[in-house]
Design a protein around this motif. Structure first.
Motif, PDB file in Angstrom:
ATOM      1  N   ILE A 282       0.832  -1.201   0.000  1.00 14.75           N
ATOM      2  CA  ILE A 282       0.000   0.000   0.000  1.00 14.75           C
ATOM      3  C   ILE A 282       0.869   1.255   0.000  1.00 14.75           C
ATOM      4  O   ILE A 282       0.584   2.239  -0.705  1.00 14.75           O
ATOM      5  CB  ILE A 282      -0.958  -0.016   1.208  1.00 14.75           C
ATOM      6  N   TRP A 283       1.963   1.229   0.771  1.00 14.80           N
ATOM      7  CA  TRP A 283       2.852   2.400   0.823  1.00 14.80           C
ATOM      8  C   TRP A 283       3.447   2.674  -0.554  1.00 14.80           C
ATOM      9  O   TRP A 283       3.494   3.824  -1.010  1.00 14.80           O
ATOM     10  CB  TRP A 283       3.958   2.151   1.836  1.00 14.80           C
ATOM     11  N   PHE A 288       2.647   6.090  -6.000  1.00 14.25           N
ATOM     12  CA  PHE A 288       2.326   6.282  -7.415  1.00 14.25           C
ATOM     13  C   PHE A 288       0.997   7.009  -7.606  1.00 14.25           C
ATOM     14  O   PHE A 288       0.485   7.096  -8.716  1.00 14.25           O
ATOM     15  CB  PHE A 288       2.274   4.928  -8.143  1.00 14.25           C
ATOM     16  N   ARG A 289       0.451   7.513  -6.492  1.00 13.55           N
ATOM     17  CA  ARG A 289      -0.786   8.313  -6.504  1.00 13.55           C
ATOM     18  C   ARG A 289      -1.967   7.546  -7.111  1.00 13.55           C
ATOM     19  O   ARG A 289      -2.754   8.085  -7.880  1.00 13.55           O
ATOM     20  CB  ARG A 289      -0.567   9.625  -7.260  1.00 13.55           C
ATOM     21  N   LYS A 292      -7.715   4.839  -4.107  1.00 15.54           N
ATOM     22  CA  LYS A 292      -7.855   3.835  -3.050  1.00 15.54           C
ATOM     23  C   LYS A 292      -8.430   2.540  -3.601  1.00 15.54           C
ATOM     24  O   LYS A 292      -7.950   1.443  -3.285  1.00 15.54           O
ATOM     25  CB  LYS A 292      -8.742   4.378  -1.942  1.00 15.54           C
ATOM     26  N   GLU A 293      -9.477   2.634  -4.427  1.00 13.09           N
ATOM     27  CA  GLU A 293     -10.096   1.429  -4.974  1.00 13.09           C
ATOM     28  C   GLU A 293      -9.103   0.629  -5.817  1.00 13.09           C
ATOM     29  O   GLU A 293      -9.110  -0.599  -5.814  1.00 13.09           O
ATOM     30  CB  GLU A 293     -11.307   1.799  -5.830  1.00 13.09           C
ATOM     31  N   THR A 294      -8.217   1.335  -6.501  1.00 12.14           N
ATOM     32  CA  THR A 294      -7.258   0.655  -7.378  1.00 12.14           C
ATOM     33  C   THR A 294      -6.218  -0.103  -6.574  1.00 12.14           C
ATOM     34  O   THR A 294      -5.956  -1.282  -6.830  1.00 12.14           O
ATOM     35  CB  THR A 294      -6.569   1.664  -8.300  1.00 12.14           C
TER      36      THR A 294
END
Length: 866
Positions: A282-283, A288-289, A292-294
């Motif tokens: 997740i970090w 890579f901006r 959240k869903e992705t």
């Protein structure tokens, strides 16, 4: 209905438990399918009383599902061929495919074969339909290691070898290899010699589930090789176990140390690894901006691959499933109840494989997780008046809850608990989980890109690991804090959890009352203060009951006043455990594994070879709750009697050590005596002297060797003729233990006893009076013994007719290995015993033989029916 998924999972597990301990043959998959339809109809029609009726049906459905699975877990081999194979084995040729990677350990290659057919000496082949067979291939030359290493999952294989049925447990409470393999849907073992017995056809490279698993095997092997380069050799196995779940290279001594301190969960891939893995993913993805869903979707897709790479043990599968469900819920904004997520994961795993319920990894993983979900926040709140630091309070709560919840399961399987376990977990788990594990992942990732960079970080991690190992070494050496627990009964475990819940509820009520919150129950007659006093009294009584329960569990046989002699089956060797009427324990010999390695064959040595003391004897002693051995008697120093004692001395306190007063030059014997000296165990050279009193009803008398040099230890290579022979009197019975004495030793003992008639018969009349009707043989001519331990495993080099005539034994026990290559016991000795009208018990055919001394006489039970 609150939490229906949780309740349904509990009902499902209840059905499985009933199916494990009872049997209703008419319940199967078919009846479960019909009941599922009935259950659906009840809820569709909204019939009255549907909830209790539905709960009952769900239990019965689970019962039938488990029993249906168990009924189908049988071999496809026809019954006539099963009888032909048996435990002795039969030469066959198997055709199939590799169903697992090949593990090379010294001169052995082991793997699982998915067998399609089996061919005996006849031309007819019997189909097996892909049945799993566990294969052990002995490598004859070092070059064959490379050949076997090239084989992989999915390759076709034709292999000729000896097919046999797995051996059941041969000792009471011992490891049941047959049951273990059956729970993994395996019913046969195949042993073969040399790779020339195998014809391997590489699998075609096309995408399939098997090919995917093969790629995973190759990836794990590549990661293992890279970690060998990144980390120091002494720590590579430790890091492999922690990072990718490979335990083949883990130092057995280090694992034993972590086990004794309650730290084995650190070496198992579990929720901690999943949490760190997800945190890193997740970090990185957020850098890579990504939306959240992705990144949640990407993490969900990566988790199954991570579970496979780390070995897919039940604990990591549980953590992976729970994380995937939680990620999906977070992405969709759906179910967020952690208990529901845990229940869904448990239910899914148990439907996929009902035998997971009997897996210790599954049990501990779900129990500890459940305890942390339900208990940490509440215990943290209860600790708030005593600890002001939130971090310390939370750490202590996690440690206490996990230790309390896992305790009965841990002692049931591992039979040990360290009083420093909570401290070791509180101090080391945060360091390992927050520093060593994440840094290890980073070092591995860097090492895959550029080896020197990974090595530099690996060196830093090794310094921290050395500090951790130093701490565990110091903790392990603190005396009197390691406790050995016998395996508790199932009712004891239920009472344990019941007391634990009741203590928490009462403590919570007192805490709520102390904070001036509204009372839980209104007591108009005595008021709030009286109610609080009642709750406090109830808490004290409950804690008292809990302590009594622990006391009972620690020494369940405290008030048993019968003696027991246990002839443990250690293969070709001796190991006899004696429990006296007052709870003292004596161990005579410890078995041992013979090694025939020659110079230049070091490549055959295995990383964790089978050793009788470590793998068989010590686990049995712990399972039976042997906290201390009053005396260990080493009859002589041959490997099949002395080899297993090294593990015993290392792990179980010994009060005194009786031996024959000689020394046999060998590495193992030198190590044994060095350990005894280091632990300050008194060494007693055996000599003919006064009776040694063990307790008021038990004593022993050495009758050989006749003379022992008390000033210096004599070096003796051939030890059989110097075996310690002694007579044991216990609770009105007489036992003669003979080691591996020979004919000449027997003649010397008989001559000495004729010259010293009062040595063993000083109170002979009183003994016969005590025995009464049980002493059925003629007591006027020769000494009478109840049980004779036949010398030298029934070899014809001892047990002469004169020996038997003098002692006149009622029963003879032969400790001998099944299918041994020495031809023991000799038919001649069997004839001698039968002519002497002695009952014969043999560990090769009967497994462990236990003889219990009661007022009515000696009662015998055998592990294996014969």
């Amino acid at each position: 209905m609150k939490r229906p998924v949780v309740q349904g999972c509990c009902l499902w597990i209840s059905g499985y438990v009933l199916a494990i301990y009872t049997e209703l043959p008419w319940l199967s998959w078919t009846t479960s399918a019909l009941l599922v339809a009935a259950l659906a109809a009840i809820y569709v029609l909204r019939l009255p009383g549907r909830q209790p009726l539905g709960a009952l049906l769900l239990v019965v459905i689970a019962y039938g599902y488990y029993q249906g699975t168990d009924q189908r877990n049988i071999t496809a081999l026809p019954l006539a061929q099963q009888q032909q194979v048996g435990e002795a084995g039969s030469e066959v040729t198997l055709l199939g495919r590799f169903a697992s990677p090949v593990t090379i350990d010294g001169d052995r290659a082991s793997f699982t074969l998915e067998a399609e057919s089996v061919r005996f000496n006849e031309t007819t082949a019997f189909p097996l339909g892909g049945e799993s067979v566990q294969v052990s291939l002995r490598l004859m030359e070092q070059a064959q290691q490379a050949v076997a290493s090239a084989w992989g999952r999915g390759d076709a294989l034709t292999l000729t070898g000896t097919l046999r049925s797995p051996s059941p447990a041969r000792n009471f409470g011992g490891f049941d290899y047959r049951r273990y393999l059956r729970l993994h849907h395996t019913h046969w073992l195949l042993s073969a010699k040399g790779v020339d017995q195998a014809q391997v056809q590489p699998a075609a490279a096309h995408f399939s589930v098997v090919q995917l698993l093969r790629w995973n095997d190759e990836l794990r092997a590549a990661l293992s090789r890279r970690m060998d380069v990144i980390f120091p050799a002494s720590q590579a196995g430790f890091m492999k176990s922690m990072l990718i779940g490979l335990t083949d290279d883990l130092d057995p001594d280090r694992f034993q140390q972590f086990s004794e301190l309650g730290l084995t969960h650190i070496l198992a891939i579990s929720g901690l690894n999943i949490a760190v893995f997800l945190g890193v993913c997740i970090w990185v993805l957020r850098r890579f901006r990504m939306a959240k869903e992705t990144y949640l979707l990407i993490c969900m897709c990566l988790l199954p691959f991570y579970v496979l790479v780390t070995g897919a043990s039940p604990s990591i599968v549980r953590a992976g499933l729970m994380s995937m469900i939680a990620l999906y819920a977070a992405r969709r904004g759906g179910m967020k109840e952690v208990l529901h997520i845990l229940a869904v994961a448990a239910w899914a795993m148990l439907v996929w494989e009902p035998y997971f319920l009997l897996d210790v990894s599954f049990q501990l993983s779900f129990l500890v997780t459940l305890g942390l979900i339900l208990g940490v926040q509440r215990v943290t709140h209860l600790l708030s008046p005593f600890l002001t630091s939130p971090t310390l309070r939370n750490t202590l709560a996690i440690t206490l809850v996990s230790q309390a919840v896992s305790f009965p399961v841990s002692i049931y399987y591992f039979n040990q608990f360290s009083l420093l376990s909570w401290l070791a977990n509180a101090v080391l788990v945060p360091v390992i989980s927050m520093i060593v594990f994440p840094a290890g992942l980073v070092a591995l990732a860097l090492g895959l890109l550029y080896i020197p960079l990974g090595q530099r970080l690996g060196l830093l991690i090794s310094w921290l690991n050395e500090a951790i190992f130093w701490i565990t070494d110091q903790l392990q050496q603190i005396p009197y804090l390691k406790m050995i627990w016998p395996s508790p009964s199932i009712p004891w475990i239920y009472f344990y959890y019941g007391f634990l819940i009741l203590i928490y509820v009462l403590w919570h009520r007192i805490h709520v009352s102390a904070t001036d919150e509204p009372p839980i129950m209104l007591d108009r007659s005595s008021g709030k203060n009286a109610k609080k006093r009642n709750v406090q009294l109830s808490l004290l009584l409950t804690i008292g009951g809990f302590l009594i329960l622990l006391w009972i569990g620690y020494t369940p046989n405290r008030f048993q006043r019968t003696g027991v002699v246990q002839f443990i089956d250690v293969g070709q060797g001796d190991a006899i455990l004696i429990r006296t009427p007052y709870g003292k324990h004596l161990l005579i010999d410890g078995g041992g594994t013979l090694s025939f390695r020659k110079a230049g064959e070091e490549w055959k040595n295995r990383k964790d070879p089978f050793e009788v003391g470590q793998k068989t004897l010590v686990p049995l002693l712990k399972k039976r709750g042997i906290h201390r051995l009053e005396m260990v008697v080493l009859t002589h120093e041959d490997a099949d009697h002395s080899g297993g004692l090294q593990a015993v001395i290392e792990q179980i306190p010994v009060k005194q050590f009786l031996f024959n007063g000689t020394f046999k030059e060998s590495t193992s014997v030198t190590t044994l005596f060095s350990t005894l000296v280091q632990k300050e165990v008194p060494l007693l050279p055996a000599q003919v002297a006064d009776w040694i009193h063990i307790d008021p009803l038990t004593r022993l008398q050495v009758i050989y060797p006749l003379e022992t040099n008390q000033t210096e230890v004599e070096i003796v290579k051939e030890q059989n003729a110097r075996s310690v022979v002694f007579l044991l009197e216990m609770q009105g019975t007489r036992w003669l233990f003979t080691g591996d004495m020979e004919k000449e030793s027997e003649a010397a003992v008989l001559a000495y006893l004729q010259d010293h008639p009062g040595l063993i018969a000083s109170d002979r009349n009183s003994w016969y009076t005590a025995r009464g009707a049980a002493a059925t043989k003629d007591s006027s001519s020769n000494p009478y013994i109840d049980v004779l331990k036949v010398a030298h495993h029934g070899s014809k080099t001892s047990t002469t007719l004169e020996w038997l005539a003098y002692w006149n034994p009622a029963v003879a026990v032969i400790s001998v290995g099944a299918m041994n290559t020495y031809g023991h016991p000799s038919p001649e000795i069997i004839d001698h015993l039968m002519n002497a009208k002695a009952g014969i018990f043999r560990t090769d055919r009967m497994g462990e033989v236990q003889m219990e001394v009661r007022k009515e006489g000696i009662f015998t039970r055998m592990k294996l029916a014969y």
